[in-house]
Motif scaffolding. Structure first.
Motif, PDB file in Angstrom:
ATOM      1  N   VAL A   1       1.755   8.802  -9.027  1.00 20.66           N
ATOM      2  CA  VAL A   1       0.722   9.340  -8.135  1.00 20.66           C
ATOM      3  C   VAL A   1       1.063  10.767  -7.733  1.00 20.66           C
ATOM      4  O   VAL A   1       0.198  11.665  -7.738  1.00 20.66           O
TER       5      VAL A   1
ATOM      6  N   GLU B   1      -5.432  -0.878  -6.506  1.00 19.99           N
ATOM      7  CA  GLU B   1      -4.950  -1.072  -5.135  1.00 19.99           C
ATOM      8  C   GLU B   1      -4.632  -2.532  -4.849  1.00 19.99           C
ATOM      9  O   GLU B   1      -5.392  -3.434  -5.179  1.00 19.99           O
TER      10      GLU B   1
ATOM     11  N   ASP C   1       0.801  -1.218   0.000  1.00 23.38           N
ATOM     12  CA  ASP C   1       0.000   0.000   0.000  1.00 23.38           C
ATOM     13  C   ASP C   1       0.838   1.274   0.000  1.00 23.38           C
ATOM     14  O   ASP C   1       0.631   2.163  -0.833  1.00 23.38           O
TER      15      ASP C   1
ATOM     16  N   GLN D   1       1.073   4.025  -3.167  1.00 18.20           N
ATOM     17  CA  GLN D   1       0.535   5.373  -3.063  1.00 18.20           C
ATOM     18  C   GLN D   1       1.607   6.453  -3.102  1.00 18.20           C
ATOM     19  O   GLN D   1       1.296   7.647  -3.100  1.00 18.20           O
ATOM     20  N   ASN D   2       2.877   6.031  -3.137  1.00 18.88           N
ATOM     21  CA  ASN D   2       3.976   6.994  -3.176  1.00 18.88           C
ATOM     22  C   ASN D   2       4.854   6.821  -4.402  1.00 18.88           C
ATOM     23  O   ASN D   2       6.044   7.111  -4.365  1.00 18.88           O
TER      24      ASN D   2
END
Length: 487
Positions: free
Chosen positions: A68, A86, A59, A63-64
């Motif tokens: 993104v 995801e 995760d 998301q990094n």
């Protein structure tokens, strides 16, 4: 011979007062998009685009990713939602363990030796199917894929055969598993209202060959195949929406990666007694080299290069080298001790000095030569460097051929500057290491961590701003953590 403990590299960690740093204020006008449209961004690539870190897709890494971050910064100039497939796992999947899936790598401290190094965090999760709306996806980053596997209905990658989970990385969110392709799905997303795209493929066309010690030529993409596949993949994106613009990244030098620098060439510690015992085993071999030199089969320089001689202290390890003169007719193997010009791969850290096949008489690197897949010789390093240069030439040419719609993002140049200590934010450097807080690579030694992804995102933003007159704000790299401190 007495058992020699396996080599474990030691990370020197200073006392950290704080991991929060300032970022210079950006003096820019109100953000504008310039001559580009960022309403819907589509990103296609491999593990770098997916946010794969620490040997796993999980995760926080997902998301990094730079993709993104770039999309988030583009929101101020009209950018819309940016959806990723995801993984829904805090620890991700590194490898299978005796009790099931093991998660991402973390820094651990050996309670017996005090040595610090990466190890799985504990329980992980095998990649599960993406349950969201596939039609709304923006990020088509798939770990492990080459240019070939991006354009054919295949879900795996040849550079990580030890990790079967990679066969699930595209399948889990493919529009039609077994039939659709990564490029096809990304192009469809771009055709469906997309206005801008990022393209970062080609790394794995040489990375898998390099991480395997250049031992399997079959997985190294030829120049002709690379050029053709690049044209097909990039062409599909350009044709999906003839108005969309894009940013294309090139391939970094592998010399920057800690995967090839963490294990030193002289990684074998020995006492004098151990060295004397090991030297006895190579007396006949060294004598045979002398006879080969007298017979004119090798030069005096090659004889010296091939001689095996251990001493008290740190030693080079015995290794295979196919570039040596073949003396098998004399019963002499093509082996030598490692030199400072050799680059060992990270997996050797746990294999060096260990019994081979459970036989205590065969210690890898001492009485048993380190195999080709663990080391890059100078000749192999040159071959890989030349290959990357050729591939980057094709990428640059493709961008220049479509210069009205594409901009080159020279990530190779960025990471070379990192290696030279020339990259920082707010006075805080980014280093080509895994050592926190400044190290820019995650604990697998190949993939950037979150802080480094912020620098990569800014590199994309700089290129985009210059090309199309936009003024997208940069992210603050110091708001993103590098690697966690040891546990």
């Amino acid at each position: 011979m007495k058992y020699i403990n396996k080599f474990i590299y030691v990370l020197v960690l200073g006392v950290l007062a704080s991991c929060t740093y300032e970022f210079p204020e950006q003096q820019i006008e109100a953000p504008t998009s310039g001559n580009a449209d960022f309403t819907k961004i589509v990103a296609v690539g491999n593990s770098l685009t997916a946010g794969f870190m620490d040997g796993a897709l999980y995760d926080r890494g997902q998301q990094n990713s730079f993709a993104v971050m770039l999309a988030q910064q583009a929101e101020a100039v009209g950018g819309g939602e940016f959806n990723v497939p995801e993984i829904n796992s805090v620890n991700g999947f590194f490898q299978m363990g005796p009790q099931g899936p093991l998660g991402r790598l973390i820094l651990t401290i050996n309670p017996s030796t005090g040595a610090t190094g990466p190890a799985p965090i504990g329980a992980g999760d095998a990649p599960s199917d993406f349950t969201g709306n596939k039609a709304n996806l923006n990020n088509f980053g798939v770990p492990g894929i080459t240019l070939l596997t991006a354009i054919i209905p295949q879900t795996g990658g040849p550079n990580v055969p030890q990790n079967p989970a990679f066969n699930r990385m595209y399948e889990r969110f493919a529009s039609n598993p077994g039939t659709s392709t990564v490029i096809g799905d990304a192009a469809a997303a771009l055709a469906n209202g997309g206005t801008f795209f990022t393209f970062w493929l080609g790394n794995n066309d040489v990375l898998g060959y390099a991480t395997g010690g250049a031992s399997n030529p079959a997985i190294l993409t030829s120049d002709a195949d690379f050029q053709e596949r690049l044209g097909l993949a990039l062409g599909a994106m350009l044709q999906a929406n003839t108005e969309a613009k894009g940013a294309v990244a090139n391939i970094p030098s592998l010399a920057v990666l800690p995967y090839f620098t963490l294990v030193p060439w002289n990684a074998l510690p020995m006492t004098q007694a151990q060295a004397d015992q090991a030297n006895q085993g190579y007396a006949a071999y060294n004598g045979g080299l002398g006879q080969a030199r007298v017979a004119g089969l090798i030069t005096a320089e090659e004889e010296a290069h091939r001689r095996v001689q251990f001493q008290a202290g740190q030693n080079g390890f015995v290794m295979e080298d196919d570039f040596l003169t073949n003396l098998s007719a004399l019963g002499l193997p093509s082996i030598r001790q490692s030199k400072s010009t050799d680059r060992a791969t990270l997996p050797l850290s746990s294999a060096l000095g260990q019994p081979v096949g459970g036989n205590p008489a065969l210690l890898r690197g001492i009485s048993f030569p380190v195999e080709d897949q663990f080391v890059l010789t100078p000749e192999e390093q040159t071959q890989i460097s030349d290959k990357i240069q050729a591939f980057n030439g094709f990428i640059n040419a493709a961008v220049q051929a479509n210069s009205d719609r594409l901009v080159l993002v020279d990530v190779n140049q960025l990471l070379n500057r990192v290696l030279q200590g020339q990259v920082s934010a707010g006075g805080v450097a980014l280093t080509a290491s895994i050592i926190p807080p400044n190290g820019g690579f995650s604990l697998d030694g190949v993939h950037p961590n979150a802080r480094a992804h912020a620098f990569v995102a800014n590199h994309f933003i700089e290129a985009i701003n210059v090309k199309w007159g936009s003024n997208i704000s940069k992210v603050n790299p110091n708001n993103f953590i590098g690697n966690d401190l040891p546990r």
